[in-house]
Design an enzyme around this catalytic site. Sequence first.
Site, PDB file in Angstrom:
ATOM      1  N   HIS A   2       0.692  -1.180   0.050  1.00 48.24           N
ATOM      2  CA  HIS A   2       0.088  -0.157   0.011  1.00 48.24           C
ATOM      3  C   HIS A   2       0.693   1.250   0.045  1.00 48.24           C
ATOM      4  O   HIS A   2       0.881   2.083  -0.819  1.00 48.24           O
ATOM      5  CB  HIS A   2      -0.856   0.037   1.168  1.00 48.24           C
ATOM      6  N   ASP A   3       1.467   1.426   1.184  1.00 47.12           N
ATOM      7  CA  ASP A   3       1.856   2.849   1.352  1.00 47.12           C
ATOM      8  C   ASP A   3       2.937   3.579   0.421  1.00 47.12           C
ATOM      9  O   ASP A   3       3.224   4.625   0.211  1.00 47.12           O
ATOM     10  CB  ASP A   3       2.202   2.961   2.878  1.00 47.12           C
TER      11      ASP A   3
END
Length: 312
Positions: free
Chosen positions: A241-242
Amino acid sequence: MPRKIIIDTDPGQDDAVAILLALASPELDVLGIVAVAGNVPLALTERNARRIVELAGFPEVPVHAGAVRPLVRPPITAEHVHGQTGLDGVDLPEPDVPLHPKPGIDFIVETLLAADSGEVTLCTLGPLTDVALALNRAPEIAPRIREIVMMGGAYFEVGNITPTAEFNVYVDPEAADVVLRSGVPITMLPLDVTHRALATPERLARFRALGNRCGAAVAGMLGFSERFDREKYASPGAPIHDPNVIAWLLAPELYEGRRINVAVECASPLTLGMTVADYWRVTGRPANALFLRGVDDAGFFDLLVERLARLP
Ligand code: BDR
Ligand code: CA
């Protein structure tokens, strides 16, 4: 001139990889890191952030403590995904570098007021509590923020922590609402992007093959998330994700999306934290975010490997 960023984060294995990617990239000047309660409690996220700046060989980057809990709701954590430490999968030493004494919200506000207007970008990798608190306390910072680039939300992928909500928005929907209504330019990296960036075993092997301590740590950390997420999604690897937040700053051509209106559900018990994205522009509500939907995932992993190779 490198782009000045503040990273607000709840490490979290994927947060850690995002921090490493930023620190490895000369195009970015990481002014500081603010830890927020999210994946695990604040006492662990701030400690993990300090472990990561040391791992990367950047102990001089200050780590500040942000909010200990969401604006109005009780804390929600995700040890079932990230392990008890938040960074399970790698055995990093206790950090030597201390937590910076300045509270994270003060750091965000003061940095924005001291910098030229439009100079500083906020990168959020966790719940939006700190940014909402800063905007509520000092509304005059809003027009000074170059952009908020956030990992959060979902539309076509709907949710991961509930059937209709993504974790970062679900934990503090009121904070996400403050941010989305702030008028600050926003770029969203939702699950629609991150569920296409999968850490397959072949990709984990590329990190391990770098032969440096950061490559080994990334392979260990993402391998831990992989065990949980691969089963959950029945996909060839866990979503990363990040790091997409940082990759978007470095290589926006890897992404595609639309400027649309995004609103957050803050009331319904059934769909709390849902990001209602007007992707087909049917409401007439004004655009408040660049909502990214697609990523060149091979290009994203090539970038990650190339940058992590520069670290110790
Ligand atoms: C987000 O939630 C956390 O578990 C991850 O670190 C990421 O920021 C994904 O929904
Ligand atoms: Ca995170």
